[in-house]
Design a protein around this motif. Structure first.
Motif, PDB file in Angstrom:
ATOM      1  N   ASP A   7       0.809  -1.218   0.000  1.00 47.35           N
ATOM      2  CA  ASP A   7       0.000   0.000   0.000  1.00 47.35           C
ATOM      3  C   ASP A   7       0.847   1.275   0.000  1.00 47.35           C
ATOM      4  O   ASP A   7       0.446   2.281  -0.580  1.00 47.35           O
ATOM      5  CB  ASP A   7      -0.939   0.017   1.213  1.00 47.35           C
ATOM      6  CG  ASP A   7      -2.041  -1.019   1.118  1.00 47.35           C
ATOM      7  OD1 ASP A   7      -2.300  -1.514   0.005  1.00 47.35           O
ATOM      8  OD2 ASP A   7      -2.639  -1.348   2.169  1.00 47.35           O
ATOM      9  N   GLU A   8       2.004   1.216   0.654  1.00 49.66           N
ATOM     10  CA  GLU A   8       2.840   2.412   0.738  1.00 49.66           C
ATOM     11  C   GLU A   8       3.374   2.852  -0.628  1.00 49.66           C
ATOM     12  O   GLU A   8       3.830   3.974  -0.794  1.00 49.66           O
ATOM     13  CB  GLU A   8       3.992   2.206   1.731  1.00 49.66           C
ATOM     14  CG  GLU A   8       5.043   1.206   1.296  1.00 49.66           C
ATOM     15  CD  GLU A   8       4.743  -0.251   1.639  1.00 49.66           C
ATOM     16  OE1 GLU A   8       5.671  -1.067   1.525  1.00 49.66           O
ATOM     17  OE2 GLU A   8       3.599  -0.580   1.997  1.00 49.66           O
ATOM     18  N   TRP A   9       3.313   1.961  -1.622  1.00 50.61           N
ATOM     19  CA  TRP A   9       3.801   2.273  -2.967  1.00 50.61           C
ATOM     20  C   TRP A   9       2.666   2.683  -3.908  1.00 50.61           C
ATOM     21  O   TRP A   9       2.931   3.057  -5.052  1.00 50.61           O
ATOM     22  CB  TRP A   9       4.531   1.070  -3.562  1.00 50.61           C
ATOM     23  CG  TRP A   9       5.894   0.882  -2.988  1.00 50.61           C
ATOM     24  CD1 TRP A   9       6.250   0.080  -1.946  1.00 50.61           C
ATOM     25  CD2 TRP A   9       7.086   1.523  -3.421  1.00 50.61           C
ATOM     26  NE1 TRP A   9       7.590   0.186  -1.705  1.00 50.61           N
ATOM     27  CE2 TRP A   9       8.135   1.064  -2.608  1.00 50.61           C
ATOM     28  CE3 TRP A   9       7.382   2.440  -4.422  1.00 50.61           C
ATOM     29  CZ2 TRP A   9       9.443   1.496  -2.748  1.00 50.61           C
ATOM     30  CZ3 TRP A   9       8.697   2.857  -4.568  1.00 50.61           C
ATOM     31  CH2 TRP A   9       9.706   2.392  -3.738  1.00 50.61           C
ATOM     32  N   GLN A  10       1.425   2.624  -3.483  1.00 46.30           N
ATOM     33  CA  GLN A  10       0.312   2.827  -4.417  1.00 46.30           C
ATOM     34  C   GLN A  10       0.311   4.203  -5.070  1.00 46.30           C
ATOM     35  O   GLN A  10      -0.109   4.347  -6.212  1.00 46.30           O
ATOM     36  CB  GLN A  10      -1.028   2.540  -3.760  1.00 46.30           C
ATOM     37  CG  GLN A  10      -1.544   3.612  -2.834  1.00 46.30           C
ATOM     38  CD  GLN A  10      -2.891   3.256  -2.251  1.00 46.30           C
ATOM     39  OE1 GLN A  10      -3.259   2.097  -2.177  1.00 46.30           O
ATOM     40  NE2 GLN A  10      -3.642   4.252  -1.840  1.00 46.30           N
ATOM     41  N   ASN A  11       0.802   5.228  -4.404  1.00 44.60           N
ATOM     42  CA  ASN A  11       0.854   6.554  -5.018  1.00 44.60           C
ATOM     43  C   ASN A  11       2.097   6.734  -5.878  1.00 44.60           C
ATOM     44  O   ASN A  11       2.082   7.487  -6.848  1.00 44.60           O
ATOM     45  CB  ASN A  11       0.812   7.648  -3.950  1.00 44.60           C
ATOM     46  CG  ASN A  11      -0.516   7.704  -3.245  1.00 44.60           C
ATOM     47  OD1 ASN A  11      -1.551   7.389  -3.816  1.00 44.60           O
ATOM     48  ND2 ASN A  11      -0.501   8.077  -1.980  1.00 44.60           N
ATOM     49  N   ALA A  12       3.182   6.058  -5.522  1.00 43.58           N
ATOM     50  CA  ALA A  12       4.448   6.239  -6.234  1.00 43.58           C
ATOM     51  C   ALA A  12       4.417   5.634  -7.635  1.00 43.58           C
ATOM     52  O   ALA A  12       4.948   6.221  -8.579  1.00 43.58           O
ATOM     53  CB  ALA A  12       5.593   5.633  -5.425  1.00 43.58           C
ATOM     54  N   VAL A  13       3.809   4.467  -7.778  1.00 46.43           N
ATOM     55  CA  VAL A  13       3.862   3.756  -9.060  1.00 46.43           C
ATOM     56  C   VAL A  13       3.249   4.561 -10.207  1.00 46.43           C
ATOM     57  O   VAL A  13       3.895   4.742 -11.249  1.00 46.43           O
ATOM     58  CB  VAL A  13       3.243   2.344  -8.948  1.00 46.43           C
ATOM     59  CG1 VAL A  13       3.118   1.685 -10.307  1.00 46.43           C
ATOM     60  CG2 VAL A  13       4.083   1.483  -8.010  1.00 46.43           C
ATOM     61  N   PRO A  14       2.039   5.105 -10.077  1.00 51.47           N
ATOM     62  CA  PRO A  14       1.507   5.885 -11.205  1.00 51.47           C
ATOM     63  C   PRO A  14       2.337   7.131 -11.503  1.00 51.47           C
ATOM     64  O   PRO A  14       2.467   7.532 -12.663  1.00 51.47           O
ATOM     65  CB  PRO A  14       0.095   6.288 -10.765  1.00 51.47           C
ATOM     66  CG  PRO A  14      -0.201   5.529  -9.529  1.00 51.47           C
ATOM     67  CD  PRO A  14       1.064   4.960  -9.002  1.00 51.47           C
ATOM     68  N   GLU A  15       2.919   7.734 -10.477  1.00 46.06           N
ATOM     69  CA  GLU A  15       3.756   8.913 -10.702  1.00 46.06           C
ATOM     70  C   GLU A  15       5.043   8.548 -11.434  1.00 46.06           C
ATOM     71  O   GLU A  15       5.508   9.293 -12.294  1.00 46.06           O
ATOM     72  CB  GLU A  15       4.064   9.616  -9.376  1.00 46.06           C
ATOM     73  CG  GLU A  15       2.866  10.298  -8.761  1.00 46.06           C
ATOM     74  CD  GLU A  15       2.249  11.369  -9.656  1.00 46.06           C
ATOM     75  OE1 GLU A  15       2.996  12.180 -10.240  1.00 46.06           O
ATOM     76  OE2 GLU A  15       1.008  11.374  -9.786  1.00 46.06           O
ATOM     77  N   LEU A  16       5.630   7.397 -11.076  1.00 41.45           N
ATOM     78  CA  LEU A  16       6.825   6.934 -11.793  1.00 41.45           C
ATOM     79  C   LEU A  16       6.501   6.658 -13.252  1.00 41.45           C
ATOM     80  O   LEU A  16       7.247   7.034 -14.154  1.00 41.45           O
ATOM     81  CB  LEU A  16       7.404   5.684 -11.129  1.00 41.45           C
ATOM     82  CG  LEU A  16       8.038   5.880  -9.751  1.00 41.45           C
ATOM     83  CD1 LEU A  16       8.349   4.534  -9.113  1.00 41.45           C
ATOM     84  CD2 LEU A  16       9.276   6.751  -9.843  1.00 41.45           C
ATOM     85  N   GLU A  17       5.372   5.997 -13.504  1.00 41.19           N
ATOM     86  CA  GLU A  17       4.966   5.700 -14.884  1.00 41.19           C
ATOM     87  C   GLU A  17       4.771   6.991 -15.676  1.00 41.19           C
ATOM     88  O   GLU A  17       5.277   7.128 -16.788  1.00 41.19           O
ATOM     89  CB  GLU A  17       3.682   4.874 -14.894  1.00 41.19           C
ATOM     90  CG  GLU A  17       3.884   3.456 -14.428  1.00 41.19           C
ATOM     91  CD  GLU A  17       2.579   2.669 -14.320  1.00 41.19           C
ATOM     92  OE1 GLU A  17       1.506   3.272 -14.061  1.00 41.19           O
ATOM     93  OE2 GLU A  17       2.641   1.437 -14.497  1.00 41.19           O
TER      94      GLU A  17
END
Length: 166
Positions: A109-119
């Protein structure tokens, strides 16, 4: 903990040397990916990449194979941990295929915001890299909204009196 890898590939009309330079030279990085850069001038010294949006990331080179491959560690603002980026450059005639793999990304869950931003960031960054290397045009600037005001010509004394302005 399980991890995931994001993979991006772009074919650009350039040489592997020019593409490699765009990833390894501080001035070149600012021309396509970030707004500011601070480099620690030592082996494996970190690069601090900054953006006007208040985002920042730190990367450090782990491996450099000139004109073929780079590997860096990456830690972006609010990322729960360090990740790894591997970029490979493959000559294809007059073009270079660039493959960027951003790995060791957590799946919790702690990565859920980071992944779309990285993409979003890598897709737009690589698109801009292509534009800069092929045309010299930085899409971050040409796509900014602009406001133009046209007064209808030169305002002389007669026009000022007609419009009621000083």
């Amino acid at each position: 903990m399980s991890t995931k890898t994001l993979t991006f590939t772009r074919t650009i009309k350039t040489t592997p040397a020019a593409a490699y330079y765009a990833f390894t030279n501080g001035t070149a990085l600012q021309q396509w990916v970030c707004d500011g850069l601070c480099v620690t001038p030592r082996a494996n010294g970190p690069y601090l990449l900054t953006w006007r949006s208040n985002y920042y990331a730190v990367w450090s080179f782990e491996e450099l194979q000139e004109n073929e491959k780079i590997v860096v560690t990456w830690h972006g603002k609010d990322d729960p941990g360090k990740t790894r980026i591997t970029v490979t450059f493959a000559e294809q005639g007059e073009n270079t295929s660039i493959t960027l793999e951003h790995s060791n990304i957590g799946t919790g869950d702690e990565w859920q915001n980071a992944v779309p931003e990285l993409e979003k960031g890598w897709n737009s960054g690589l698109e801009n890299l292509q534009s800069v290397l092929e045309t010299g045009v930085d899409l971050r600037f040409v796509r900014q909204p602009l406001l133009g005001i046209f007064s209808g010509g030169v305002i002389n004394a007669a026009k000022a009196e007609e419009l009621g302005i000083p």
